[in-house]
Design a protein around this motif. Sequence first.
Motif, PDB file in Angstrom:
ATOM      1  N   GLY A  18       5.081   1.118   6.044  1.00 14.40           N
ATOM      2  CA  GLY A  18       3.986   2.129   6.068  1.00 14.40           C
ATOM      3  C   GLY A  18       3.092   1.782   7.293  1.00 14.40           C
ATOM      4  N   PRO A  19       2.085   2.862   7.593  1.00 11.97           N
ATOM      5  CA  PRO A  19       1.288   2.862   8.595  1.00 11.97           C
ATOM      6  C   PRO A  19       0.263   1.801   8.330  1.00 11.97           C
ATOM      7  N   SER A  20      -0.775   1.372   9.233  1.00 14.25           N
ATOM      8  CA  SER A  20      -1.930   0.567   9.102  1.00 14.25           C
ATOM      9  C   SER A  20      -2.801   0.887   8.066  1.00 14.25           C
ATOM     10  N   GLY A  21      -3.344   0.010   7.253  1.00 13.89           N
ATOM     11  CA  GLY A  21      -4.311   0.328   6.481  1.00 13.89           C
ATOM     12  C   GLY A  21      -3.903   0.982   5.158  1.00 13.89           C
ATOM     13  N   THR A  22      -2.638   0.966   4.767  1.00 11.95           N
ATOM     14  CA  THR A  22      -2.357   1.748   3.696  1.00 11.95           C
ATOM     15  C   THR A  22      -2.137   0.656   2.461  1.00 11.95           C
ATOM     16  N   GLY A  23      -2.365  -0.546   2.704  1.00 10.15           N
ATOM     17  CA  GLY A  23      -2.484  -1.405   1.583  1.00 10.15           C
ATOM     18  C   GLY A  23      -1.007  -2.439   1.511  1.00 10.15           C
ATOM     19  N   LYS A  24      -0.236  -2.585   2.481  1.00 11.35           N
ATOM     20  CA  LYS A  24       1.170  -3.106   2.626  1.00 11.35           C
ATOM     21  C   LYS A  24       0.809  -4.654   2.154  1.00 11.35           C
ATOM     22  N   SER A  25       0.069  -5.409   3.094  1.00 12.96           N
ATOM     23  CA  SER A  25      -0.259  -6.791   2.802  1.00 12.96           C
ATOM     24  C   SER A  25      -1.019  -7.025   1.488  1.00 12.96           C
ATOM     25  N   SER A  26      -2.172  -6.459   1.130  1.00 11.35           N
ATOM     26  CA  SER A  26      -2.735  -6.614  -0.018  1.00 11.35           C
ATOM     27  C   SER A  26      -1.839  -6.542  -1.307  1.00 11.35           C
ATOM     28  N   VAL A 136       8.795  -8.098   1.742  1.00 13.43           N
ATOM     29  CA  VAL A 136       8.827  -8.310   3.122  1.00 13.43           C
ATOM     30  C   VAL A 136       7.936  -7.042   3.776  1.00 13.43           C
ATOM     31  N   GLU A 137       6.796  -7.211   4.229  1.00 11.26           N
ATOM     32  CA  GLU A 137       6.124  -6.002   4.652  1.00 11.26           C
ATOM     33  C   GLU A 137       6.049  -5.590   6.190  1.00 11.26           C
ATOM     34  N   GLY A 138       6.140  -4.451   6.577  1.00  9.53           N
ATOM     35  CA  GLY A 138       6.129  -4.027   7.920  1.00  9.53           C
ATOM     36  C   GLY A 138       6.127  -2.696   8.330  1.00  9.53           C
ATOM     37  N   ALA A 164     -11.987   4.139   6.269  1.00  6.61           N
ATOM     38  CA  ALA A 164     -13.163   3.647   5.349  1.00  6.61           C
ATOM     39  C   ALA A 164     -12.597   2.200   5.083  1.00  6.61           C
ATOM     40  N   ARG A 165     -11.338   1.832   4.472  1.00  4.72           N
ATOM     41  CA  ARG A 165     -11.120   0.491   4.141  1.00  4.72           C
ATOM     42  C   ARG A 165     -11.198  -0.675   5.167  1.00  4.72           C
ATOM     43  N   ARG A 166     -10.496  -0.070   6.531  1.00  5.20           N
ATOM     44  CA  ARG A 166     -10.752  -1.108   7.582  1.00  5.20           C
ATOM     45  C   ARG A 166     -12.273  -1.246   7.940  1.00  5.20           C
ATOM     46  N   GLY A 168     -14.743  -1.181   5.936  1.00  7.78           N
ATOM     47  CA  GLY A 168     -15.328  -2.040   5.052  1.00  7.78           C
ATOM     48  C   GLY A 168     -15.103  -3.451   5.529  1.00  7.78           C
ATOM     49  N   GLU A 169     -13.927  -3.675   5.905  1.00  8.03           N
ATOM     50  CA  GLU A 169     -13.280  -5.183   6.382  1.00  8.03           C
ATOM     51  C   GLU A 169     -14.145  -5.510   7.633  1.00  8.03           C
ATOM     52  N   LEU A 170     -14.156  -4.670   8.740  1.00  7.46           N
ATOM     53  CA  LEU A 170     -14.917  -5.117   9.907  1.00  7.46           C
ATOM     54  C   LEU A 170     -16.314  -4.550   9.696  1.00  7.46           C
ATOM     55  N   LYS A 184      -4.192   5.962  16.843  1.00  8.50           N
ATOM     56  CA  LYS A 184      -3.563   5.629  18.111  1.00  8.50           C
ATOM     57  C   LYS A 184      -2.174   4.546  18.177  1.00  8.50           C
ATOM     58  N   ARG A 185      -2.652   3.574  17.053  1.00 11.40           N
ATOM     59  CA  ARG A 185      -1.539   2.530  16.987  1.00 11.40           C
ATOM     60  C   ARG A 185      -0.417   3.130  16.018  1.00 11.40           C
ATOM     61  N   ASP A 186      -0.730   3.986  15.149  1.00 11.25           N
ATOM     62  CA  ASP A 186       0.643   4.591  14.309  1.00 11.25           C
ATOM     63  C   ASP A 186       1.433   5.488  15.252  1.00 11.25           C
ATOM     64  N   ASP A 207       1.444   7.245  -2.114  1.00 12.28           N
ATOM     65  CA  ASP A 207       0.344   7.841  -1.728  1.00 12.28           C
ATOM     66  C   ASP A 207      -0.797   7.201  -2.284  1.00 12.28           C
ATOM     67  N   THR A 208      -1.305   6.363  -1.395  1.00 18.26           N
ATOM     68  CA  THR A 208      -2.646   5.198  -2.136  1.00 18.26           C
ATOM     69  C   THR A 208      -3.860   5.680  -1.823  1.00 18.26           C
ATOM     70  N   SER A 209      -4.078   6.919  -1.316  1.00 19.85           N
ATOM     71  CA  SER A 209      -5.330   7.460  -0.725  1.00 19.85           C
ATOM     72  C   SER A 209      -6.302   7.299  -2.042  1.00 19.85           C
ATOM     73  N   ASP A 210      -5.913   7.792  -3.271  1.00 20.37           N
ATOM     74  CA  ASP A 210      -6.848   7.997  -4.370  1.00 20.37           C
ATOM     75  C   ASP A 210      -6.634   6.743  -5.529  1.00 20.37           C
ATOM     76  N   LEU A 211      -5.740   5.968  -5.207  1.00 19.08           N
ATOM     77  CA  LEU A 211      -5.400   4.708  -6.143  1.00 19.08           C
ATOM     78  C   LEU A 211      -6.326   3.505  -5.808  1.00 19.08           C
ATOM     79  N   THR A 212      -6.533   2.784  -6.779  1.00 16.04           N
ATOM     80  CA  THR A 212      -7.259   1.455  -6.556  1.00 16.04           C
ATOM     81  C   THR A 212      -6.091   0.589  -6.163  1.00 16.04           C
ATOM     82  N   GLN A 215      -4.113  -0.482  -9.033  1.00 20.78           N
ATOM     83  CA  GLN A 215      -3.104   0.790  -9.533  1.00 20.78           C
ATOM     84  C   GLN A 215      -1.937   0.435  -8.599  1.00 20.78           C
ATOM     85  N   VAL A 216      -1.912   0.216  -7.152  1.00 23.64           N
ATOM     86  CA  VAL A 216      -1.078   0.363  -6.381  1.00 23.64           C
ATOM     87  C   VAL A 216      -0.009  -0.952  -6.774  1.00 23.64           C
ATOM     88  N   ILE A 217      -0.656  -2.139  -6.855  1.00 21.84           N
ATOM     89  CA  ILE A 217       0.057  -3.191  -7.310  1.00 21.84           C
ATOM     90  C   ILE A 217       0.833  -2.869  -8.628  1.00 21.84           C
TER      91      ILE A 217
HETATM   92  N1  LIG Z   1      -5.848   1.180  -2.814  1.00 20.83           N
HETATM   93  C1  LIG Z   1      -6.439   0.508  -2.216  1.00 20.83           C
HETATM   94  N2  LIG Z   1      -7.899   0.916  -2.406  1.00 20.83           N
HETATM   95  C2  LIG Z   1      -8.843   0.404  -1.689  1.00 20.83           C
HETATM   96  N3  LIG Z   1      -8.791  -0.521  -0.491  1.00 20.83           N
HETATM   97  C3  LIG Z   1      -7.518  -1.094  -0.511  1.00 20.83           C
HETATM   98  C4  LIG Z   1      -6.506  -0.420  -1.212  1.00 20.83           C
HETATM   99  N4  LIG Z   1      -5.485  -1.019  -0.678  1.00 20.83           N
HETATM  100  C5  LIG Z   1      -5.738  -1.852   0.102  1.00 20.83           C
HETATM  101  N5  LIG Z   1      -7.218  -1.888   0.615  1.00 20.83           N
HETATM  102  C6  LIG Z   1      -7.974  -2.481   1.413  1.00 20.83           C
HETATM  103  O1  LIG Z   1      -7.640  -1.875   2.547  1.00 20.83           O
HETATM  104  C7  LIG Z   1      -7.643  -2.930   3.676  1.00 20.83           C
HETATM  105  C8  LIG Z   1      -6.309  -3.006   4.352  1.00 20.83           C
HETATM  106  O2  LIG Z   1      -5.258  -3.286   3.506  1.00 20.83           O
HETATM  107  P1  LIG Z   1      -4.164  -4.089   3.804  1.00 20.83           P
HETATM  108  O3  LIG Z   1      -4.477  -4.957   5.118  1.00 20.83           O
HETATM  109  O4  LIG Z   1      -3.425  -4.578   2.796  1.00 20.83           O
HETATM  110  O5  LIG Z   1      -3.131  -2.897   4.870  1.00 20.83           O
HETATM  111  P2  LIG Z   1      -1.873  -2.966   5.431  1.00 20.83           P
HETATM  112  O6  LIG Z   1      -1.251  -1.498   5.471  1.00 20.83           O
HETATM  113  O7  LIG Z   1      -1.388  -4.083   5.382  1.00 20.83           O
HETATM  114  O8  LIG Z   1      -2.773  -2.844   7.157  1.00 20.83           O
HETATM  115  P3  LIG Z   1      -2.010  -3.403   8.687  1.00 20.83           P
HETATM  116  O9  LIG Z   1      -0.793  -2.660   8.584  1.00 20.83           O
HETATM  117  O10 LIG Z   1      -3.011  -2.729   9.593  1.00 20.83           O
HETATM  118  O11 LIG Z   1      -1.980  -4.860   8.386  1.00 20.83           O
HETATM  119  C9  LIG Z   1      -8.105  -4.260   3.038  1.00 20.83           C
HETATM  120  O12 LIG Z   1      -9.380  -4.650   3.067  1.00 20.83           O
HETATM  121  C10 LIG Z   1      -7.585  -3.981   1.335  1.00 20.83           C
HETATM  122  O13 LIG Z   1      -8.353  -4.622   0.834  1.00 20.83           O
END
Ligand SMILES: Nc1ncnc2c1ncn2[C@@H]1O[C@H](COP(=O)(O)OP(=O)(O)OP(=O)(O)O)[C@@H](O)[C@H]1O
Length: 231
Positions: A18-26, A136-138, A164-166, A168-170, A184-186, A207-212, A215-217
């Motif tokens: 998936g694209p950046s910030g969609t929650g793959k790593s977490s 494996v995520e990527g 908004a998620r990113r 919050g991190e930075l 741009k990176r996508d 689609d994780t936009s409205d999921l915690t 919930q995704v886990i």
């Molecule tokens: N469903 C969610 N709701 C709210 N915040 C989330 C959710 N999933 C992930 N996050 C938060 O969003 C941020 C980005 O998540 P994560 O690093 O897992 O995304 P990623 O897809 O791996 O991004 P990248 O590809 O850029 O590494 C983290 O701070 C994470 O805690």
Amino acid sequence: MENGAARTAPAVIVAIDGPSGTGKSSTSKAVAAQLGLSYLDTGAQYRAITWWMVSNGIDITDPTAIAAVAGKPEIVSGTDPSAPAISVDGTDVAGPIRTQEVTSKVSAVSAVPEVRARITELQRSIAAGAEDGIVVEGRDIGTTVLPDADLKIFLTASPEARAARRSGELKGADVRATREALLKRDAADSSRKTSPLAKADDAVEVDTSDLTLQQVIECVVTLVEEKRAAE
Ligand SMILES: Nc1ncnc2c1ncn2[C@@H]1O[C@H](COP(=O)(O)OP(=O)(O)OP(=O)(O)O)[C@@H](O)[C@H]1O
Ligand SMILES: Nc1ccn([C@H]2C[C@H](O)[C@@H](COP(=O)(O)O)O2)c(=O)n1
């Protein structure tokens, strides 16, 4: 059960793209930890080779120069989801690979076919050695690296949710600038010729936009358990 042998769950290979910030790593780390699987962050590997290129003064705008040295750095990835680790030539680079400089250059380095061939081979050998299974995520795991994965997930989220998620991190980062940088990176990752960011035809899209995150886990854990039960 014959001969009193313990029933063990079959090794399962899960690809999460998936694209950046969609929650793959977490999500991947938590699912792997919950199910006793190994975990591989392939983005960290592309960041590590980018870090090495920058540290060694390689011209990032020159694909020929990058290709010529793509085989040089030794990248070692840990696969424990509770302690992800990455080193280059014996140096721990878990921190340095997250700098803005590496983030802004990783798409150019990872677009070079010689870099992808090298890292893809490494990823396949790590997955093949994961006796209990692996998450494996990527970006190209389901399409290119592990096309025979038992389960493929493609995570998405709106650009607004991801920014908004990113941000919050930075802490203190401007949401609009973060959104533009993500998009741009996508665009670069989706438009490269060699194994671009793409959803495999047989991937389950979430689609994780409205999921915690929780919930995704839970959703992914359920999909893995359903897959295992069906085998
Ligand atoms: N469903 C969610 N709701 C709210 N915040 C989330 C959710 N999933 C992930 N996050 C938060 O969003 C941020 C980005 O998540 P994560 O690093 O897992 O995304 P990623 O897809 O791996 O991004 P990248 O590809 O850029 O590494 C983290 O701070 C994470 O805690
Ligand atoms: N399988 C992969 C994983 C990552 N990349 C590239 C493209 C990303 O922009 C970059 C960093 O990944 P992140 O740490 O943000 O997940 O690495 C790729 O091309 N293929």
